[in-house]
Motif scaffolding. Structure first.
Motif, PDB file in Angstrom:
ATOM      1  N   THR A   3      34.817  40.666  50.158  1.00 38.52           N
ATOM      2  CA  THR A   3      33.633  41.434  49.820  1.00 38.52           C
ATOM      3  C   THR A   3      34.045  42.573  48.906  1.00 38.52           C
ATOM      4  N   PRO A   4      33.520  42.643  47.659  1.00 39.56           N
ATOM      5  CA  PRO A   4      33.905  43.724  46.752  1.00 39.56           C
ATOM      6  C   PRO A   4      33.629  45.077  47.371  1.00 39.56           C
ATOM      7  N   ARG A   5      34.483  46.015  47.041  1.00 35.40           N
ATOM      8  CA  ARG A   5      34.284  47.369  47.549  1.00 35.40           C
ATOM      9  C   ARG A   5      32.975  47.933  47.025  1.00 35.40           C
ATOM     10  N   SER A   6      32.327  48.771  47.811  1.00 35.25           N
ATOM     11  CA  SER A   6      30.978  49.247  47.554  1.00 35.25           C
ATOM     12  C   SER A   6      30.785  49.712  46.118  1.00 35.25           C
ATOM     13  N   GLY A   7      29.790  49.128  45.462  1.00 37.45           N
ATOM     14  CA  GLY A   7      29.411  49.546  44.128  1.00 37.45           C
ATOM     15  C   GLY A   7      30.306  49.045  43.019  1.00 37.45           C
ATOM     16  N   LYS A   8      31.332  48.281  43.348  1.00 39.68           N
ATOM     17  CA  LYS A   8      32.271  47.825  42.322  1.00 39.68           C
ATOM     18  C   LYS A   8      32.004  46.379  41.930  1.00 39.68           C
ATOM     19  N   THR A   9      32.244  46.105  40.649  1.00 38.48           N
ATOM     20  CA  THR A   9      32.057  44.759  40.119  1.00 38.48           C
ATOM     21  C   THR A   9      33.313  43.922  40.343  1.00 38.48           C
ATOM     22  N   PRO A  10      33.203  42.739  40.944  1.00 37.23           N
ATOM     23  CA  PRO A  10      34.361  41.849  41.026  1.00 37.23           C
ATOM     24  C   PRO A  10      34.782  41.445  39.614  1.00 37.23           C
ATOM     25  N   LEU A  11      36.051  41.623  39.303  1.00 43.09           N
ATOM     26  CA  LEU A  11      36.538  41.386  37.944  1.00 43.09           C
ATOM     27  C   LEU A  11      37.834  40.593  37.991  1.00 43.09           C
ATOM     28  N   VAL A  12      37.846  39.438  37.328  1.00 45.51           N
ATOM     29  CA  VAL A  12      39.039  38.597  37.210  1.00 45.51           C
ATOM     30  C   VAL A  12      39.620  38.784  35.827  1.00 45.51           C
ATOM     31  N   LEU A  13      40.915  39.079  35.779  1.00 53.03           N
ATOM     32  CA  LEU A  13      41.619  39.348  34.529  1.00 53.03           C
ATOM     33  C   LEU A  13      42.728  38.310  34.363  1.00 53.03           C
ATOM     34  N   ILE A  14      42.599  37.433  33.363  1.00 56.38           N
ATOM     35  CA  ILE A  14      43.560  36.346  33.187  1.00 56.38           C
ATOM     36  C   ILE A  14      44.550  36.715  32.078  1.00 56.38           C
ATOM     37  N   PRO A  15      45.842  36.734  32.395  1.00 59.21           N
ATOM     38  CA  PRO A  15      46.846  37.064  31.377  1.00 59.21           C
ATOM     39  C   PRO A  15      47.085  35.904  30.424  1.00 59.21           C
ATOM     40  N   GLY A  16      47.844  36.194  29.352  1.00 64.48           N
ATOM     41  CA  GLY A  16      48.178  35.177  28.372  1.00 64.48           C
ATOM     42  C   GLY A  16      49.546  34.567  28.621  1.00 64.48           C
ATOM     43  N   LEU A  17      49.987  33.771  27.666  1.00 69.49           N
ATOM     44  CA  LEU A  17      51.279  33.101  27.742  1.00 69.49           C
ATOM     45  C   LEU A  17      52.400  34.130  27.868  1.00 69.49           C
ATOM     46  N   LEU A  18      53.294  33.899  28.826  1.00 71.97           N
ATOM     47  CA  LEU A  18      54.424  34.789  29.110  1.00 71.97           C
ATOM     48  C   LEU A  18      53.969  36.197  29.468  1.00 71.97           C
ATOM     49  N   CYS A  19      52.786  36.291  30.058  1.00 71.36           N
ATOM     50  CA  CYS A  19      52.262  37.585  30.492  1.00 71.36           C
ATOM     51  C   CYS A  19      51.868  37.494  31.957  1.00 71.36           C
ATOM     52  N   ASP A  20      51.840  38.644  32.615  1.00 70.11           N
ATOM     53  CA  ASP A  20      51.416  38.719  34.008  1.00 70.11           C
ATOM     54  C   ASP A  20      50.556  39.959  34.198  1.00 70.11           C
TER      55      ASP A  20
END
Length: 246
Positions: A3-20
């Motif tokens: 459950t997202p923390r109150s008032g916050k937008t769930p956000l998925v951040l996908i890295p690129g090649l050879l990135c984390d």
């Protein structure tokens, strides 16, 4: 699902090649007041469809905003097409419209794979660096060291898997994307040049474009404050404010 923390937008951040997660470190900090962030591990598979499936299986949110940079952009677009009911907003950073490699592109990847298998991986990192950063950013020893360390930490095996995945990646039906989409690019990006950002905007209905002057391929590291500011506007739905500089 979390459950997202109150008032916050769930956000998925996908890295690129050879990135984390290092690629998104500044944005995670800058947006912590408004976004509940999750960064997937994209280092385990040698197929982009498999990575997309893994992201959808492991993401801790039912619905979420989604951003991806470079290879992460291909993956983000793939997630948005495969599960449109789960993606509320999409941001594609420093990526290209046509996912499939040309034959010349495949050959370049194969040459790098061979180099990674037969020599010190630092030589591969050295080959990659000029295309990853703008000329000015490449003169910043702290930034240069940070990018090199991230690449070395992931290493040759991850690099080979990801290059193999990119060589056979399928085309993405960008025209099927219907969520609000922002395309963000760097005017000095040698890998995903400004023309490719324009192609993305043309392919995705209603997409908005913002180009960063003096910025190379790893925009989240080169211009972190600017990217965070754009992403904050993107998250709150300021679509009419996004500057189209194409």
């Amino acid at each position: 699902m979390n459950t997202p923390r109150s008032g916050k937008t769930p956000l998925v951040l996908i890295p690129g090649l050879l990135c984390d997660v290092v690629l998104w470190h500044e944005q995670i900090l800058d947006l912590q007041d408004c976004a509940d962030c999750w960064v997937p591990d994209i280092a385990r598979d040698d197929s982009l469809p498999c990575i997309v499936d893994r992201i959808l299986k492991e993401v801790p949110f039912e619905r979420f905003a989604l951003a991806g940079l470079s290879m992460g952009g291909y993956l983000a677009a793939g997630v948005a097409v495969q599960s449109p009911e789960r993606v509320t907003r999409l941001a594609l950073l420093n990526t290209r419209a046509h996912a499939r490699d040309s034959e010349a592109g495949k050959q370049r990847r194969q040459e790098l794979i061979t180099l990674a298998r037969t020599t010190d991986f630092q030589r591969v990192v050295d080959r990659l660096m000029p295309s990853l950063l703008s000329e000015k950013a490449a003169q910043d020893p702290v930034l240069l060291s940070r990018v090199e360390a991230m690449s070395r930490n992931l290493g040759a095996d991850v690099f080979i898997r990801q290059q193999q995945a990119n060589m056979v990646r399928p085309d993405i039906a960008l025209g099927l994307i219907r969520c609000p989409t922002w395309v963000i690019g760097g005017e000095e990006d040698a890998i995903a040049p400004p023309s490719s950002q324009g192609d993305l905007v043309a392919a995705i209905s209603g997409a908005r474009l913002h180009m960063l002057p003096g910025c190379g391929h790893l925009s989240t590291l080169e211009q972190p404050a600017e990217i965070s500011a754009l992403m904050r506007r993107w998250l709150r739905g300021d679509d009419e404010c996004c500057i189209n500089t194409a």
